[in-house]
Design an enzyme around this catalytic site. Structure first.
Site, mmCIF file in Angstrom:
data_model
loop_
_atom_site.group_PDB
_atom_site.id
_atom_site.type_symbol
_atom_site.label_atom_id
_atom_site.label_comp_id
_atom_site.label_asym_id
_atom_site.label_seq_id
_atom_site.Cartn_x
_atom_site.Cartn_y
_atom_site.Cartn_z
ATOM 1 N N GLY A 20 0.776 -1.238 0.000
ATOM 2 C CA GLY A 20 0.000 0.000 0.000
ATOM 3 C C GLY A 20 0.808 1.288 0.000
ATOM 4 O O GLY A 20 0.282 2.340 0.358
ATOM 5 N N SER A 21 2.063 1.226 -0.447
ATOM 6 C CA SER A 21 2.839 2.474 -0.418
ATOM 7 C C SER A 21 2.314 3.486 -1.435
ATOM 8 O O SER A 21 2.398 4.697 -1.212
ATOM 9 C CB SER A 21 4.332 2.198 -0.637
ATOM 10 N N ASN A 22 1.762 3.017 -2.541
ATOM 11 C CA ASN A 22 1.156 3.954 -3.499
ATOM 12 C C ASN A 22 -0.123 4.571 -2.930
ATOM 13 O O ASN A 22 -0.398 5.760 -3.143
ATOM 14 C CB ASN A 22 0.884 3.267 -4.840
ATOM 15 N N LEU A 94 -3.518 -7.126 -7.932
ATOM 16 C CA LEU A 94 -2.964 -8.194 -8.768
ATOM 17 C C LEU A 94 -3.974 -8.952 -9.624
ATOM 18 O O LEU A 94 -3.595 -9.710 -10.505
ATOM 19 C CB LEU A 94 -2.208 -9.197 -7.882
ATOM 20 N N LEU A 96 -7.374 -9.460 -12.259
ATOM 21 C CA LEU A 96 -8.048 -8.775 -13.369
ATOM 22 C C LEU A 96 -9.353 -8.176 -12.869
ATOM 23 O O LEU A 96 -10.043 -8.774 -12.038
ATOM 24 C CB LEU A 96 -8.361 -9.763 -14.498
ATOM 25 N N ILE A 97 -9.694 -7.026 -13.377
ATOM 26 C CA ILE A 97 -10.955 -6.381 -13.004
ATOM 27 C C ILE A 97 -12.090 -7.022 -13.819
ATOM 28 O O ILE A 97 -11.961 -7.179 -15.038
ATOM 29 C CB ILE A 97 -10.866 -4.859 -13.305
ATOM 30 N N ASN A 111 -4.268 2.184 -13.789
ATOM 31 C CA ASN A 111 -3.352 1.267 -13.098
ATOM 32 C C ASN A 111 -1.953 1.863 -13.126
ATOM 33 O O ASN A 111 -1.558 2.483 -14.116
ATOM 34 C CB ASN A 111 -3.347 -0.079 -13.831
ATOM 35 N N HIS A 113 1.934 0.787 -13.231
ATOM 36 C CA HIS A 113 2.783 -0.374 -13.532
ATOM 37 C C HIS A 113 4.238 0.052 -13.350
ATOM 38 O O HIS A 113 4.638 1.108 -13.837
ATOM 39 C CB HIS A 113 2.521 -0.841 -14.968
ATOM 40 N N GLU A 183 7.022 6.118 -8.917
ATOM 41 C CA GLU A 183 5.594 5.771 -8.852
ATOM 42 C C GLU A 183 4.857 6.698 -7.898
ATOM 43 O O GLU A 183 3.744 7.152 -8.169
ATOM 44 C CB GLU A 183 5.415 4.327 -8.358
#
Ligand code: GRF
Length: 210
Positions: A20-22, A94, A96-97, A111, A113, A183
């Site tokens: 959860g750093s983003n 991680l 797929l939606i 997203n 990446h 990021e």
């Protein structure tokens, strides 16, 4: 003063799978404070470190799955609609939606990446796998990409990229660390542009206005 890009507060659902750093970078961003509220945080995991961050920030968090008390993948689109979510941010998510969510939130799912797409993307290219592949390729630059999400991994249109020199690095861990810093800047920057209506489509091409 008249401003064509007057921003309103938008509701952002952040999807996570781990650290959860983003998510933390988004919450720390001063410029986002007037533009977005993060609500809710969603994970494919029963528990993860990002849930702790949500909890510390009084943000509701939910797990996806079929067990009692979880949000099922098939009800996810309705759930997000019922909470008036404007933008979905995948920050280290991680899975797929599901297609109904992709359809319902077309051009409203992004997203991050940890490489310069379209290289080093696709199924299985997540976390350290990405940085190991970058190292093995002898690439001299890497970076981060924020892109719209479609129904396959890492193929949606690219919104923004930031690159970083890695020519002096000789481990995947060191590359990961340097890319992660980028990021944490890029994701809040792109969310700010989205919230200010400055991400537009022009002839099928994504453009980010100043
Ligand atoms: C980040 O490198 C992100 O780009 C990738 O997974 C990592 C998640 O890190 N998809 P965190 O959970 O945000 O710390």
């Amino acid at each position: 003063m008249h401003n064509d890009f007057r921003a309103i507060v938008i509701k952002v659902a952040v999807f996570v799978s781990g650290r959860g750093s983003n998510l933390q970078a988004v919450l720390n961003s001063q410029k986002l404070k007037k533009l977005i509220v993060v609500d809710p945080v969603i994970s494919d995991k029963k528990d993860c470190k990002a849930f702790q961050i949500a909890s510390e920030n009084s943000i509701e968090f939910f797990s996806l799955g079929d067990a009692e008390g979880f949000i099922s993948y098939s009800s996810l689109a309705d759930f997000l609609k019922s909470r008036d979510v404007d933008l979905i941010v995948l920050a280290g998510f991680l899975k797929l939606i599901p297609n109904p969510v992709i359809r319902e939130f077309k051009n409203r799912i992004i997203n991050i990446h940890p490489a310069l797409l379209p290289a080093f993307g696709g199924k299985g290219m997540y976390g350290m796998n990405v940085h190991k592949a970058v190292l093995n390729s002898s690439a001299k630059v890497s970076g981060a990409t924020v892109h719209f999400v479609d129904d396959t991994y890492d193929t949606g249109k690219i919104i923004a990229q930031r690159k970083v020199d890695i020519s002096d690095l000789d481990s995947a861990e060191a590359i990961a660390e340097r890319v992660l810093k980028i990021e944490h800047e890029l994701l809040p920057d792109v969310i700010e542009k989205f919230a200010s209506n400055k991400i537009i489509f022009n002839n099928n091409k994504v453009e980010v206005l100043n």
